[in-house]
Design an enzyme around this catalytic site. Structure first.
Site, short mmCIF file in Angstrom:
data_model
loop_
_atom_site.label_atom_id
_atom_site.label_comp_id
_atom_site.label_asym_id
_atom_site.label_seq_id
_atom_site.Cartn_x
_atom_site.Cartn_y
_atom_site.Cartn_z
N GLU A 140 51.08 34.00 40.12
CA GLU A 140 49.95 34.11 41.05
C GLU A 140 50.18 33.17 42.22
OE1 GLU A 140 45.09 34.03 41.47
OE2 GLU A 140 45.99 33.53 39.54
N CYS A 188 43.15 35.94 40.62
CA CYS A 188 42.08 35.96 41.62
C CYS A 188 42.62 36.23 43.02
CB CYS A 188 41.31 34.64 41.59
SG CYS A 188 40.48 34.32 40.03
N ASN A 193 41.55 42.55 38.24
CA ASN A 193 41.72 41.31 37.48
C ASN A 193 40.35 40.73 37.15
OD1 ASN A 193 43.27 38.73 36.64
ND2 ASN A 193 41.79 37.98 38.14
N GLU A 194 40.06 40.58 35.87
CA GLU A 194 38.82 39.96 35.40
C GLU A 194 37.57 40.59 36.04
OE1 GLU A 194 39.27 35.77 36.06
OE2 GLU A 194 40.67 35.51 34.40
#
Length: 672
Positions: free
Chosen positions: A56, A261, A379-380
């Site tokens: 990331e 994120c 993502n999430e």
């Protein structure tokens, strides 16, 4: 002592001398038994993809890290599209009487219009003479550029001026006094934007260097897209050699990218948009990663991530934005444009070189398709208002166009069945050491039907982790042994975060710590080395019997090494407790006298203190220590130190150790 008889006391003293006061050892040591059934009937193939890595863009992992670009804010875009704007970290050489520097929108690049206008007021002669060395601008890179003696650096820049120019391009020390390398750009007519390149060979080493553009000639000069890259990047593809080497040593079977994120953004306007990150680097607009609060020029873009996966021999796992950020989201009824973006991204990766987006990839130097087989929808984002509706749109469209692609849902299916179709579900765990270690049994009772688990982010965090402690690594090792033992339902796992630039530590802990010229692995990084042969290996049925089983976890696998063409049984054991454990190992299913002491090894990860960490000063304070394993055999007794992770590689003389399926052909072959 009261009325305790003196003869009894004397007897105990003599006994203590004769038996070397073993009472303490009896109290502090524990005995455990580990039974391994290595027969073909009990063996199970471990997925080829089980252990990989997750990258990331966080902690300046890419910009100022893995991506070898030395110039920070090379296109002057980081200050925004309004002008004049902040050009940080660029600074001037000189003062207001000798030059005026400001941004304007005169660039020749449509997607990044900001350029730097430098008006030089002084001259080589006359009433306003330039200072010695000239005036201009400099860039310190990402907390200093690492320039090494004898290495060559390629500087590329775009320049325009209405007058002739004589520009000095130099690599210098941080104060500009030490010249490491220099060359001149001399041109009579550059009235239109002109690309200039120089090669600079460093005559000295400086780990905190900077790039300077200076002149002593009066006039106005415009600069744009200033790049400095070392020539010796990994396979010539722009990656920092030492950092890629750390990744290569993990033998990752997949790489998940680019977040996290970072994919979502705090707001959709700052989310990762793959089309903005491809094509010539000069034309990429870059973007502000508003989650981690720094600018990236996107030199490390979608194409480069695919290239990195190929260079590592890893399967790419493309995590894309599904129309949802942390603070805003697109309704499912109008998600079609986002959906088309992702279909285009898959065509870019997999399409024929004559296809619309495959031809763009081919123009970038990669005519053959990349082997993209896994995509994650967001993502999430599970639980957010539009996720399920958006997910289903992506799922069915991708399956229709690319039936073989495996699709990963953000929703956790480990405790209950998903209410939507998926090939994998994403599971993340960040917690304290005790919790993570206890999750060694997390997947023991998970349903064996339905989608498989992808543990794409795991780590011990909080005070137990520090900035990378032994305690964290041991807890994670226990968890991974549980993942390995449940690899019939867990097919992929990766630690997070992967990298941290020590100058921009936004998350603790991380696997690999670096600055401009140094790097080291945390204990969690070294812990992962114990699992490098697991992917594609064979898991044996095993049973652990211990008085305190809550602090002991173990597994047994087999694998084959190409270097010596030998088969090995690897036993891994985490002793999470404070007592020494005498582990008695019994292995059934192999012929008598099959094991060889020569070539059998023991590897231990431990330290004198649970919170011990590695550092630039002591990079190897907590690393695995390997030694020869004496008395390797189907029945042996080994010692597990307190707070340790130990592996035993037992060399098998016979090449006919049976594996599930087709014998030795199903054993993962491993080499460096």
């Amino acid at each position: 002592m009261g009325s305790f008889p003196r003869f009894t006391l004397g007897f105990l003293i003599v006994s203590c001398i004769l038996y070397q006061c073993s009472a303490f050892e009896v109290d502090s040591n524990q005995t455990a038994r580990f039974f391994v059934n290595s027969s073909e009937a009990s063996a199970r193939k471990i997925p080829e993809t089980l252990f990989g890595i997750f990258f990331e863009e966080i902690n300046h992992a890419g910009a100022g890290g893995l991506w070898a670009e030395l110039v920070n804010n090379r296109g002057f875009e980081a200050g925004g599209q309004n002008t004049p704007s902040n050009i940080d970290p660029w600074s001037i050489i000189g003062d207001g009487s000798s030059l005026i520097v400001a941004t304007d929108r005169s660039s020749c690049f449509d997607r990044n219009k900001i350029a730097l206008r430098m008006e030089v007021l002084c001259d080589g002669q006359g009433t306003n003479v330039c200072p010695v060395g000239g005036v201009g601008i400099y860039n310190p890179g990402f907390w200093g550029m690492n320039i090494e003696q004898g290495k060559t650096y390629k500087v590329v820049l775009y320049v325009r001026s209405l007058q002739s120019v004589n520009i000095s391009v130099s690599l210098t020390g941080s104060n500009g006094f030490q010249t490491l390398a220099t060359a001149n750009i001399i041109a009579a007519d550059i009235s239109t934007w002109t690309k200039a390149e120089v090669l600079l060979e460093a005559k000295e080493t400086n780990h905190n260097a900077r790039l300077q553009l200076t002149t002593s000639k009066k006039g106005v000069i415009w600069f744009d897209q200033v790049s400095a890259m070392p020539l010796d990047t990994y396979k010539g593809h722009g990656f920092r050699n030492d950092l890629v080497g750390m990744l290569r040593d993990l033998k990752p079977q997949f790489i998940r990218f680019p977040g996290g994120c970072f994919v979502e953004g705090e707001w959709l306007r700052n989310a990762f948009r793959w089309k903005e990150t491809i094509g010539p680097w000069e034309e990429r607009p870059g973007h502000f990663g508003d989650v981690w609060k720094y600018w990236t020029d996107d030199g490390l873009g979608y194409f480069e991530f695919l290239q990195l996966a190929e260079d590592l021999g890893s399967s790419p796992v493309w995590v894309f934005n599904n129309g949802i950020s942390h603070n805003d989201q697109v309704a499912s009824a109008i998600i079609a444009p986002f959906l088309q973006e992702i279909l285009d991204s898959i065509e870019f990766s997999r399409g024929d070189s004559n296809s619309t987006w495959g031809s763009v990839r081919a123009a970038m130097g990669h005519p053959e398709p990349f082997h993209l087989r896994y995509v994650a929808v967001g993502n999430e984002d599970c639980g957010k208002k539009n996720y399920r509706g958006n997910y289903l749109k992506f799922y069915y469209a991708i399956k229709q166009a690319y039936p073989d692609i495996k699709i990963i849902s953000n929703c956790d299916g480990s405790t209950r069945q998903l209410d939507h179709p998926a090939d994998y579900y994403d599971y993340h765990i960040y917690s304290d050491a005790s919790t993570v270690f206890s999750l060694a049994r997390k997947f023991d009772h998970t349903s064996r039907s339905g989608p498989k688990a992808f543990v794409s982010e795991y780590a011990v965090t909080g005070k137990d982790a520090g900035t990378g402690s032994l305690l964290a690594a041991l807890a994670e090792a226990g968890f991974l042994i549980g993942v390995e033992r449940n690899s019939d339902v867990v097919e992929m796992a990766s630690y997070a975060p992967l990298f941290v630039n020590a100058n921009n530590r936004q998350w603790n802990p991380d696997a690999i710590v670096f600055n401009s010229f140094q790097l080291y692995g945390t204990p969690s990084y070294w812990m992962q080395h114990f699992f490098t042969e697991s992917s594609g290996g064979t898991l044996f049925n095993s049973t652990l019997q211990a008085n305190s089983s809550s602090s002991l976890v173990a597994s047994a696998i087999s694998w084959q090494n190409l270097e010596d063409n030998k088969n090995y049984i690897r036993i891994k054991a985490v002793n999470f407790g404070s007592n020494t454990v005498n582990l008695k190992v019994s292995i059934d299913g192999v012929e008598p006298n099959s094991f060889q002491s020569y070539g059998s090894t023991k590897k231990v990860l431990t330290s004198s203190n649970l919170m011990d960490e590695n550092s630039f000063k002591e990079p190897n304070k907590v690393v695995p220590v390997e030694s020869q394993l004496e008395d390797a055999g189907e029945d042996m007794e080994v010692i597990l130190s307190p707070h340790s992770f130990t592996s035993f590689d037992l060399s098998i003389e016979s090449p006919n150790l049976q594996m599930p399926g087709a014998g030795t052909d199903s054993v993962r072959k491993s080499s460096n």
